[in-house]
Scaffold this active site. Sequence first.
Site, mmCIF file in Angstrom:
data_model
loop_
_atom_site.group_PDB
_atom_site.id
_atom_site.type_symbol
_atom_site.label_atom_id
_atom_site.label_comp_id
_atom_site.label_asym_id
_atom_site.label_seq_id
_atom_site.Cartn_x
_atom_site.Cartn_y
_atom_site.Cartn_z
ATOM 1 N N GLY A 199 51.318 -5.322 -17.825
ATOM 2 C CA GLY A 199 51.585 -4.021 -17.220
ATOM 3 C C GLY A 199 52.777 -3.345 -17.866
ATOM 4 N N GLY A 207 57.604 -4.940 -14.862
ATOM 5 C CA GLY A 207 57.876 -6.222 -15.517
ATOM 6 C C GLY A 207 59.192 -6.825 -15.050
ATOM 7 N N GLU A 243 53.221 -9.377 -20.529
ATOM 8 C CA GLU A 243 52.601 -8.608 -21.604
ATOM 9 C C GLU A 243 52.843 -7.154 -21.260
ATOM 10 O OE1 GLU A 243 50.697 -9.635 -24.325
ATOM 11 O OE2 GLU A 243 51.272 -11.703 -23.949
ATOM 12 N N CYS A 287 47.718 -0.786 -24.413
ATOM 13 C CA CYS A 287 49.065 -1.300 -24.691
ATOM 14 C C CYS A 287 49.411 -1.238 -26.173
ATOM 15 C CB CYS A 287 49.222 -2.735 -24.196
ATOM 16 S SG CYS A 287 48.010 -3.868 -24.883
#
Lengths: 478, 443
Positions: A197, A202, A219, A253
């Site tokens: 995310g 995070g 990640e 991402c």
Amino acid sequence: MVETIQYTPLNHLPEIHARLHKTFKSGVTRSLVWRKQQLMQLALMFQENQKAIEHALHLDLRKPDLESAMMEVLGIVKSCKAFIENLKDYTAPTRPAVESSKANWNATIHHVPKGVICLISPWNFPWVLTFKPLAGAIAAGCAAVLKPSEVTAHSAALMAELVPKYLDPSAFAIVNGAVPETTALLDLRWDHIFYTGGVVVGRVIAAAAAKFVTPLTLELGGKSPVIVDEGCDTDLVAKRILNGKCVNSGQLCVSPDYVIVLRSVCPAFLEGLQRTYAVLFPEGPFHPNAKYGKIVSERHAKRLLDMLQATKGKIFMGGKHEQLEDGVRIEPTIITDVKLDDALMQEEIFGPFLPILVVDTLDEAISTVNELPKPLVIYPFTNNPETKQRILNETSSGNVSFNDTTSIIGTDDLPFGGAGDSGYGVWHGHYTFKTFSHERVSIDVPASEEHAMAIRYRPYTQEKYDAICRLASQPLMG
Amino acid sequence: MVAYTPLDDIPAIFSDLRTTFKTGKTKPIAYRKQQLSQLAWMLRDHQDRWADGLKADLGRPHLEADFLEINPSIAEAKDAYLNVDQWAKTEKARWTLNWSVMKPEIRKEPKGVVLIITPFNFPVHLTITHVSAAIAAGNCVVIKPSELCPAICELYAELVPRYLDPETCRVVNGDVPVVSKLLEYPWDHIVYVGSGRVAKIVCAAAAKHLTPVTTELGGKSPVFIDPSCDMELAAKRILWGKLANCGQVCVAPDYVLVPRDAQDHFVAEIKKAYDTFFPDGNPAKSDSFSRMVTEAHANRVKKYVDDSKGTIVFGGDANVQEKYIAPTVLKDVTLDDATMQEEIFGPVLPIIPVKDVDEAISIVNEREHALCLYVFTKDPKFKAKVFDNTQSGGAIANEVIIHVGATGLPFGGIGPSGSGYLSGKYGFDVFTHQRCTLDNPRW
């Protein structure tokens, strides 16, 4: 017919937690036969429900079926098959090399499951980013709780329907919900947390993991820069960059976030972008034939439109958006004359905007990249080996992919992960298995080794002491 | 008395190392090897002083200092020196039809500037192992050794600047305020070896900067006895392990689980072993026995013994001012005993009689995963049953502790005993960022 998402009641969470731990402790997941069977079931879940999954993704993101099939469905089936084939090799104990004095210790490394995993996944690729890590967790012999994103509500609802039908509910559970449910989940102890995310959440996840000193994979993302050097085929370069940008409307991402281009090739590069744009969207991105997706939610659409409104750059192509009944679509938009302090350069865009920054030298390109936090990937487009080396040596990032964008996430043999603000921990293929495994060392020292061990016992005599010193007095180097 | 690093010095220490790292100074293999060689010489050249420091801080006999700590530390540095070229080489990914044309590779890059916080019990080995791995991986390093070992801290403060490059490796000494200050910075990796309680604080601070953390914690490492094992050997090895470093070892055999009708046999053997270790029956006067690190820790362990409802087989006495706890074995201990609530970390061994191995397994499974689990048996089925039905950092048969000294084996915990590994290449990997690269062709 896709159900509506139901949030899991908070008071169900302790029972789910207890159930998964009990199942893990029972040892049922240790069996390789059991793991293979669950992996086959997972593959079947995707094969038998491909249309339903594509439909849910269409409702959630207007994701084109081709992208859904290629990136969310077929990859999982392949992953499951690969894990089944490799399971014996992955789980076979390793006999490592040890010093000759320890040759009779029967040193062995067992690759054992960590336990019960908490897998929190995002909205941009909800199926692959939930179930590809899960496949690795199953292969590793773990049980797991899945917490998919509530933002892609149709997918989350379909998952809640399918998972109990295909996977063993005593070992795998889905929890649906938003912040309160995720927070409650993180108040319980897990054996590993795998979070994909954004960087802000995070930090929250890392703080929650700290409470139990739980190992964590993050990640995250970041602004993955593209560097366009002289001496390239600018049409090919433009094609590979713009194509990459358009995947999922930039909500990826490893999306190429912004471009740094050398001044001398900028005009040719921009022309290349124009030509590619016309090829990708001959009738424009909003035409039904274009099969172009939407922004996942009103909140994110507003975030993006505000960003575009605030830019001091010039819109070169695109810029329009349309309000549909199920959300907002924004055209792939190229913005030139962008500087580092622009609104587009403050956070990961995660949308279909491609800012172009012009520099005069490679030095400037490198220092621009280094001004910002470490990204998940750097995309240099160059044929010059010295330029490649300089970029590799003078920058830091999760990964580097020369001369193409996005393909790096498809590799199953590279440890994919971030650095700095783009996260830590790696996964893909065998690396996913390793993430969810513990390397349990074992030795078995027979009685016959006592002669070597005798000097360590009390009473400590001068003789024993001298023997130990003799052992250590071998030459240090060489 | 070791000088604590002034809090005001810490910002500059961090930024200096950051600046140096950016110059690329730590990256060339030749530089790393030179630093590793210096690290080994720092120990070898002053081996007596390090051993004296361990004696002063921990009452450690010279033999134990060399065998358990200094020699293995030199071995780690040497192992890194010999292997760093290999470890740091770019790896090619496995060949596949789809991807090989894009040259998938894995570069081994240093993470950057790392912080290593180590405990009092093995202040040399636990520090040097990590420092050697961090240097081998090409990082700049801050070492924060435990203030509970002032003689050792002074040695680091004096010798590290002489042997290692002060531009790339610094020692910071101090206690809680100094650690708190250090934790404010965005390290590229933190290794914390110590207690679970402090690990939570370290991880919470690291979370703010998304700093990855490796933790090496502890737990109650249980010992399973199969009555048909070589009891004499088992008792001797277990007692050796229990008394090494006065029981202050993260993988010390914490407590023993033995079937009820074999308890007496085991007790008889452990008494025999005790008599061979201390032939004059006076461990307090023996120069073969360490001390607890502080009076507070001695008090802690004395209380376990005083409050225990088990039967003392030998020992039970203490002299807190001397930081002395007698080697003590207790039998007929129950699960609710004072000795069974926390990691003992002292030379006290509770023996818990159980019905059978199944009961032993369920006792262990009700507790948090330990750093190590020990089994003494000749029967592969017994061993497999215990290992397969439990979880632990390591699973060791017929020995205790020594697996930590074997370079090449990943030493690490699971659950509350920690995460991440140390030793050899595993340590190198902790401090390395695996940066994947693809080089896509033009067609």
